[in-house]
Design a protein around this motif. Structure first.
Motif, PDB file in Angstrom:
ATOM      1  N   ALA A 105       0.847  -1.205   0.000  1.00 48.64           N
ATOM      2  CA  ALA A 105       0.000   0.000   0.000  1.00 48.64           C
ATOM      3  C   ALA A 105       0.877   1.248   0.000  1.00 48.64           C
ATOM      4  O   ALA A 105       0.594   2.219  -0.715  1.00 48.64           O
ATOM      5  N   ALA A 106       1.947   1.223   0.794  1.00 52.56           N
ATOM      6  CA  ALA A 106       2.873   2.358   0.803  1.00 52.56           C
ATOM      7  C   ALA A 106       3.525   2.511  -0.569  1.00 52.56           C
ATOM      8  O   ALA A 106       3.645   3.631  -1.086  1.00 52.56           O
ATOM      9  N   GLY A 107       3.930   1.394  -1.170  1.00 57.54           N
ATOM     10  CA  GLY A 107       4.525   1.450  -2.505  1.00 57.54           C
ATOM     11  C   GLY A 107       3.551   1.997  -3.531  1.00 57.54           C
ATOM     12  O   GLY A 107       3.903   2.842  -4.360  1.00 57.54           O
ATOM     13  N   ALA A 108       2.306   1.536  -3.478  1.00 51.72           N
ATOM     14  CA  ALA A 108       1.296   2.021  -4.416  1.00 51.72           C
ATOM     15  C   ALA A 108       1.040   3.519  -4.221  1.00 51.72           C
ATOM     16  O   ALA A 108       0.876   4.262  -5.194  1.00 51.72           O
ATOM     17  N   ALA A 109       1.029   3.956  -2.972  1.00 56.28           N
ATOM     18  CA  ALA A 109       0.833   5.385  -2.696  1.00 56.28           C
ATOM     19  C   ALA A 109       1.970   6.208  -3.295  1.00 56.28           C
ATOM     20  O   ALA A 109       1.744   7.280  -3.873  1.00 56.28           O
ATOM     21  N   MET A 110       3.186   5.697  -3.182  1.00 57.11           N
ATOM     22  CA  MET A 110       4.333   6.411  -3.750  1.00 57.11           C
ATOM     23  C   MET A 110       4.297   6.425  -5.269  1.00 57.11           C
ATOM     24  O   MET A 110       4.694   7.400  -5.896  1.00 57.11           O
ATOM     25  N   VAL A 111       3.826   5.338  -5.873  1.00 58.90           N
ATOM     26  CA  VAL A 111       3.694   5.294  -7.326  1.00 58.90           C
ATOM     27  C   VAL A 111       2.601   6.259  -7.769  1.00 58.90           C
ATOM     28  O   VAL A 111       2.718   6.943  -8.782  1.00 58.90           O
ATOM     29  N   LEU A 112       1.537   6.337  -6.987  1.00 54.03           N
ATOM     30  CA  LEU A 112       0.402   7.206  -7.303  1.00 54.03           C
ATOM     31  C   LEU A 112       0.748   8.687  -7.183  1.00 54.03           C
ATOM     32  O   LEU A 112       0.249   9.515  -7.948  1.00 54.03           O
TER      33      LEU A 112
ATOM     34  N   PRO B 203       3.177  10.838  -8.034  1.00 51.55           N
ATOM     35  CA  PRO B 203       3.499  11.701  -9.181  1.00 51.55           C
ATOM     36  C   PRO B 203       2.333  11.880 -10.156  1.00 51.55           C
ATOM     37  O   PRO B 203       2.327  12.809 -10.962  1.00 51.55           O
ATOM     38  N   LEU B 204       1.342  11.001 -10.057  1.00 52.80           N
ATOM     39  CA  LEU B 204       0.200  11.080 -10.961  1.00 52.80           C
ATOM     40  C   LEU B 204      -0.873  12.035 -10.474  1.00 52.80           C
ATOM     41  O   LEU B 204      -1.755  12.415 -11.237  1.00 52.80           O
ATOM     42  N   LEU B 205      -0.798  12.418  -9.186  1.00 44.39           N
ATOM     43  CA  LEU B 205      -1.800  13.331  -8.637  1.00 44.39           C
ATOM     44  C   LEU B 205      -1.556  14.742  -9.156  1.00 44.39           C
ATOM     45  O   LEU B 205      -0.416  15.152  -9.350  1.00 44.39           O
ATOM     46  N   PRO B 206      -2.620  15.493  -9.373  1.00 42.16           N
ATOM     47  CA  PRO B 206      -2.461  16.866  -9.870  1.00 42.16           C
ATOM     48  C   PRO B 206      -1.653  17.718  -8.901  1.00 42.16           C
ATOM     49  O   PRO B 206      -1.772  17.579  -7.692  1.00 42.16           O
ATOM     50  N   ARG B 207      -0.804  18.569  -9.443  1.00 42.75           N
ATOM     51  CA  ARG B 207       0.012  19.463  -8.615  1.00 42.75           C
ATOM     52  C   ARG B 207      -0.862  20.528  -7.950  1.00 42.75           C
ATOM     53  O   ARG B 207      -0.581  20.979  -6.861  1.00 42.75           O
ATOM     54  N   GLU B 208      -1.882  20.924  -8.611  1.00 44.87           N
ATOM     55  CA  GLU B 208      -2.837  21.875  -8.031  1.00 44.87           C
ATOM     56  C   GLU B 208      -3.975  21.074  -7.430  1.00 44.87           C
ATOM     57  O   GLU B 208      -4.078  19.874  -7.625  1.00 44.87           O
TER      58      GLU B 208
END
Length: 158
Positions: free
Chosen positions: A89-96, A98-103
């Motif tokens: 879950a921690a790994g998936a969160a870290m992969v996710l 950079p995909l989240l919007p900066r704003e």
């Protein structure tokens, strides 16, 4: 953590994550029965250090590698299913990340980030208890650093 250049907070967080990596990598060396799990934690700590420095792409790759180590450790009987799920879950969160919007990404991203913040905050509390009730303090302290880093990181994305 999501802007150009590292400030003081990012430098401190990155250094703390790298110190946590040293703890886990030392455990991998001295405890062969838990090598894959310890390597997974060490790689995750390096990934978090890279993230603090603004290297979101490399942190995502390292986080995925960390999850592979966690799965290998589970296959070797080094950890429980719950521990493996937590690591992945921690790994998936870290992969996710950079995909989240900066704003501000809207309600869905805000809810996801708050849920992840809460999850890692609870895990941090668990490691705090281990730190205060255990004779060996280095590994609980390393987990505490990692949990706090994840919780604060996702909170900044809300």
């Amino acid at each position: 953590m999501h802007h150009a250049g590292a400030g003081l907070w990012e430098a401190v967080l990155g250094a703390a994550c790298l110190a946590a990596a040293v703890v886990f990598l030392a455990r991998a060396r001295r405890a062969p029965a838990h090598r894959s799990t310890a390597l997974g934690h060490g790689v995750m700590a390096v990934a978090m250090g890279a993230m603090a420095a603004g290297g979101h792409g490399i942190s995502a790759v390292l986080a995925a590698v960390s999850c592979l180590f966690a799965l290998a450790g589970r296959g070797r009987g080094e950890s429980s299913a719950a521990e493996t799920l937590h690591s992945c879950a921690a790994g998936a969160a870290m992969v996710l990340m950079p995909l989240l919007p900066r704003e501000h990404g809207g309600l869905a991203v805000g809810v996801l980030c708050l849920a992840l913040t809460g999850y890692f905050a609870v895990r941090t509390g668990t490691w705090w208890h281990s730190l205060t009730s255990s004779r060996s303090r280095s590994e609980p302290a390393a987990h505490l650093v990692m949990g706090a880093a994840m919780a604060t990181t996702f909170l900044t994305l809300v």
